[in-house]
Design a protein around this motif. Structure first.
Motif, PDB file in Angstrom:
ATOM      1  N   ALA A 457      -7.103 -26.860  11.211  1.00  0.00           N
ATOM      2  CA  ALA A 457      -6.569 -28.095  11.255  1.00  0.00           C
ATOM      3  C   ALA A 457      -4.890 -28.063  11.334  1.00  0.00           C
ATOM      4  N   LYS A 458      -4.223 -27.048  10.938  1.00  0.00           N
ATOM      5  CA  LYS A 458      -2.998 -26.917  11.018  1.00  0.00           C
ATOM      6  C   LYS A 458      -2.286 -26.722  12.410  1.00  0.00           C
ATOM      7  N   ALA A 459      -3.495 -25.974  13.153  1.00  0.00           N
ATOM      8  CA  ALA A 459      -3.099 -25.813  14.712  1.00  0.00           C
ATOM      9  C   ALA A 459      -3.581 -26.986  15.759  1.00  0.00           C
ATOM     10  N   GLY A 460      -4.043 -28.182  14.893  1.00  0.00           N
ATOM     11  CA  GLY A 460      -4.384 -29.382  15.559  1.00  0.00           C
ATOM     12  C   GLY A 460      -6.154 -29.531  15.802  1.00  0.00           C
ATOM     13  N   PHE A 461      -7.066 -28.719  15.309  1.00  0.00           N
ATOM     14  CA  PHE A 461      -8.125 -28.667  15.347  1.00  0.00           C
ATOM     15  C   PHE A 461      -8.737 -29.678  14.418  1.00  0.00           C
ATOM     16  N   VAL A 462      -8.531 -31.150  14.427  1.00  0.00           N
ATOM     17  CA  VAL A 462      -8.699 -32.258  13.571  1.00  0.00           C
ATOM     18  C   VAL A 462     -10.303 -32.325  13.388  1.00  0.00           C
ATOM     19  N   LEU A 463     -10.877 -32.178  14.028  1.00  0.00           N
ATOM     20  CA  LEU A 463     -12.574 -32.462  14.015  1.00  0.00           C
ATOM     21  C   LEU A 463     -13.054 -31.223  14.237  1.00  0.00           C
ATOM     22  N   GLN A 464     -13.843 -30.880  12.986  1.00  0.00           N
ATOM     23  CA  GLN A 464     -14.641 -29.850  13.012  1.00  0.00           C
ATOM     24  C   GLN A 464     -16.040 -29.920  12.526  1.00  0.00           C
ATOM     25  N   LEU A 465     -17.039 -29.284  12.851  1.00  0.00           N
ATOM     26  CA  LEU A 465     -18.394 -29.613  12.510  1.00  0.00           C
ATOM     27  C   LEU A 465     -19.216 -28.235  12.718  1.00  0.00           C
ATOM     28  N   VAL A 466     -20.141 -27.958  11.590  1.00  0.00           N
ATOM     29  CA  VAL A 466     -21.174 -27.042  11.371  1.00  0.00           C
ATOM     30  C   VAL A 466     -22.357 -27.939  12.245  1.00  0.00           C
ATOM     31  N   SER A 467     -22.342 -27.752  13.211  1.00  0.00           N
ATOM     32  CA  SER A 467     -23.320 -28.418  14.383  1.00  0.00           C
ATOM     33  C   SER A 467     -24.781 -28.305  13.598  1.00  0.00           C
ATOM     34  N   LEU A 468     -25.203 -27.349  13.362  1.00  0.00           N
ATOM     35  CA  LEU A 468     -26.764 -27.291  13.113  1.00  0.00           C
ATOM     36  C   LEU A 468     -26.791 -27.014  11.392  1.00  0.00           C
ATOM     37  N   ALA A 469     -26.006 -27.470  10.768  1.00  0.00           N
ATOM     38  CA  ALA A 469     -26.023 -27.373   9.269  1.00  0.00           C
ATOM     39  C   ALA A 469     -27.256 -27.970   8.654  1.00  0.00           C
ATOM     40  N   GLY A 470     -27.620 -29.056   8.949  1.00  0.00           N
ATOM     41  CA  GLY A 470     -28.768 -29.972   8.856  1.00  0.00           C
ATOM     42  C   GLY A 470     -30.095 -29.135   8.982  1.00  0.00           C
ATOM     43  N   LEU A 471     -30.079 -28.450  10.088  1.00  0.00           N
ATOM     44  CA  LEU A 471     -31.473 -27.817  10.576  1.00  0.00           C
ATOM     45  C   LEU A 471     -31.462 -26.496   9.789  1.00  0.00           C
ATOM     46  N   HIS A 472     -30.396 -25.771   9.226  1.00  0.00           N
ATOM     47  CA  HIS A 472     -30.419 -24.610   8.564  1.00  0.00           C
ATOM     48  C   HIS A 472     -30.633 -24.907   7.066  1.00  0.00           C
ATOM     49  N   THR A 473     -30.173 -25.916   6.669  1.00  0.00           N
ATOM     50  CA  THR A 473     -30.447 -26.147   5.243  1.00  0.00           C
ATOM     51  C   THR A 473     -31.867 -26.545   4.795  1.00  0.00           C
ATOM     52  N   ASN A 474     -32.572 -27.283   6.055  1.00  0.00           N
ATOM     53  CA  ASN A 474     -33.712 -27.613   5.929  1.00  0.00           C
ATOM     54  C   ASN A 474     -34.688 -26.522   5.711  1.00  0.00           C
TER      55      ASN A 474
END
Length: 546
Positions: A457-474
């Motif tokens: 985020a300090k470098a400007g990557f304001v939006l970050q996502l674990v795209s398949l977190a729901g799939l793996h936690t399921n």
């Protein structure tokens, strides 16, 4: 007489005269012009006039909920970008996950990979090759957005009716949804229809990648084919135009897969030429060699061997690399090479060869046609340089930029951000915290892992996502429960599920209430007064035992 007058009134709806209709059009042009000049679209370039947009809006002025959510998302991202803090989230695959993440996650994410592998409109699950029906992800967005609205209504009703409401916070279930639009699923018309579907379904933002429709693969698979820079810019412009016509402020994210994409679908855009690979000798084109072998009965495995052999025997070079070899062969000085590099940087192949001839009086041999694949794709030199160049080209047409990487490397991401922000200092960046990475194999300490999101985020990557977190936690929770349930029966269910739901305050513990039973029962009772015996949440409801 009355019938004629009534019919005449209907035919003039919604404007009583032609002049008023045209004045409405003129007011729309004025409104659109001012809208585009607002801070919301700072740095955004359009290639079409306000008059075009106004003339295609029709008579209804519809307000889309997704635009309200988009404004919410835009303001949140702006605030965090200025603070250099992240907005990070985990991907959801169903209404349970999106409701359970709402308390702690400020946005929601819907992955095309997850939709392809879990839920498509044909119920045909498959790998992420972008070949599922184009309404698949919008339909999932609509499903989740409707779930958000139900839980928002429930939470609002409960909060208002609570005498202690001043002392408690209501969970915001209306978290803006960002969704995966893959490649746009076709040509310009398809991209516009898809953008329209997303806006109607409730997506506050979408991301579109520069892979080839029909050749698309998950960003962490091999064999990716990227489209010309101009083709992807057309997709971004088409998306913006569609949303301008709809009068929405939805956000478009330009994603590039060129850091690992090793093929280019067409050489039509000169901006891509410096990365296209070619041979420096006269050789029979690869496609002709393969065609001859196939006509002589070679099967697919043999054709693959022939292709590999051809590539091993014929080394590929960019035009700059070919020029460097030729300059050494001619005995030219390093000064000549530097001059060539300075003049040819970013130029087309034709212009590059002309510059070489002017500097050396020799022709530069560099054939990009010979190594083309059987499908007609050009091999390219992938990596950070092409990704940076493309992202800089996409920036004026996108709200955010997404670099898809092959490894979770902080220094690599920081370098990318620095190069982008030299040209576009206000452009927000996106990072995929992908489960495709084996995070434990990249040398992270526990502290590094904990800090990774905030360092990005300090470098400007304001939006970050674990795209398949729901799939793996399921997957993890169901695997764990099914294994324990096999031997321990209800003991396993109580300890792994119900006991934990109670401990952490998970509201799905009382799943009838979570699904809206109490909320709807209150409404039904208001209509059917005196029907307490048929109430679904009456004294016989088992949930009173909790």
């Amino acid at each position: 007489m009355l019938g004629k007058r009534f019919q005449s009134t209907i035919s003039r709806f919604p404007y009583p005269s032609k002049s008023q209709q045209y004045r409405y059009y003129e007011s729309q042009v004025e409104q659109i012009t001012k809208w585009w000049e607002s801070s919301r679209f700072k740095g955004i370039k359009r290639t079409y006039p306000a008059e075009l947009v106004a003339s295609h809006r029709g008579s209804f002025n519809i307000q889309y909920p997704s635009s309200i959510q988009a404004t919410k998302l835009f303001n949140l991202l702006n605030e965090r970008f200025l603070e250099r803090k992240p907005v990070h989230t985990i991907g959801s695959i169903d209404p349970v996950q999106i409701s359970q993440s709402a308390k702690n996650q400020e946005i929601a994410y819907v992955s095309g990979w997850a939709c392809s592998s879990v839920l498509t409109t044909t119920n045909e699950v498959s790998p992420d090759f972008g070949d599922y029906p184009y309404d698949t992800v919008p339909n999932q967005v609509e499903r989740l957005f409707k779930a958000q609205q139900l839980h928002d209504r429930k939470a609002t009703s409960e909060w208002i009716q609570n005498p202690q409401r001043d002392q408690i916070d209501k969970i915001d279930y209306l978290r803006p949804i960002i969704a995966d639009a893959d490649t746009g699923h076709g040509g310009t018309g398809a991209v516009m229809k898809l953008a329209k579907l997303f806006a109607e379904s409730g997506a506050a933002g979408i991301h579109i990648e520069d892979q080839l429709h029909g050749g698309k693969k998950c960003g962490h698979l091999a064999g990716k084919v990227i489209v010309p820079t101009s083709t992807h810019i057309t997709r971004l412009i088409a998306t913006r135009l569609q949303w301008d016509i709809m009068n929405t402020e939805n956000l478009v994210i330009a994603r590039t897969d060129s850091e690992t994409g090793n093929l280019l679908s067409s050489a039509v855009d000169p901006r891509d030429h410096e990365f296209i690979l070619g041979v420096i000798e006269d050789v029979k084109p690869l496609s002709e060699v393969l065609y001859e072998a196939e006509s002589q009965g070679a099967d697919s495995s043999k054709l693959n061997e022939i292709e590999q052999s051809w590539l091993e025997q014929n080394k590929l070079y960019t035009v700059s690399e070919a020029a460097e070899l030729k300059l050494k062969e001619l005995g030219k000085s390093i000064e000549t090479f530097n001059e060539f590099q300075a003049q040819s940087k970013g130029k087309s192949l034709y212009d590059t060869k002309q510059i070489f001839k002017e500097l050396t009086s020799h022709d530069l041999k560099h054939d990009i046609e010979a190594p083309k694949t059987r499908e007609g794709y050009y091999p390219v030199k992938n990596g950070i340089d092409v990704a940076v160049k493309r992202s800089i080209e996409y920036a004026p047409y996108a709200d955010l930029l997404w670099l898809e990487t092959k490894t979770p490397n902080l220094k690599y991401a920081q370098d990318f951000a620095e190069r982008i922000h030299k040209i576009h200092p206000d452009k927000k960046l996106v990072y995929n915290l992908s489960p495709s990475f084996n995070w434990s194999a990249h040398g992270f300490s526990e502290q590094d892992l904990q800090n990774f999101i905030w360092d990005l985020a300090k470098a400007g990557f304001v939006l970050q996502l674990v795209s398949l977190a729901g799939l793996h936690t399921n997957a993890v929770s169901n695997f764990e429960l099914s294994e324990a349930f096999k031997d321990q029966g209800m003991k396993a269910y109580v300890e792994l599920v119900q006991k934990k739901e109670k401990e952490i305050g998970c509201d799905v513990l009382t799943h009838q209430k979570w699904s809206g039973a109490n909320y709807y029962d209150e409404l039904i009772s208001a209509v059917q007064s005196g029907s307490s015996q048929t109430s679904s949440v009456g004294k016989d409801s088992t949930e009173h035992s909790f």
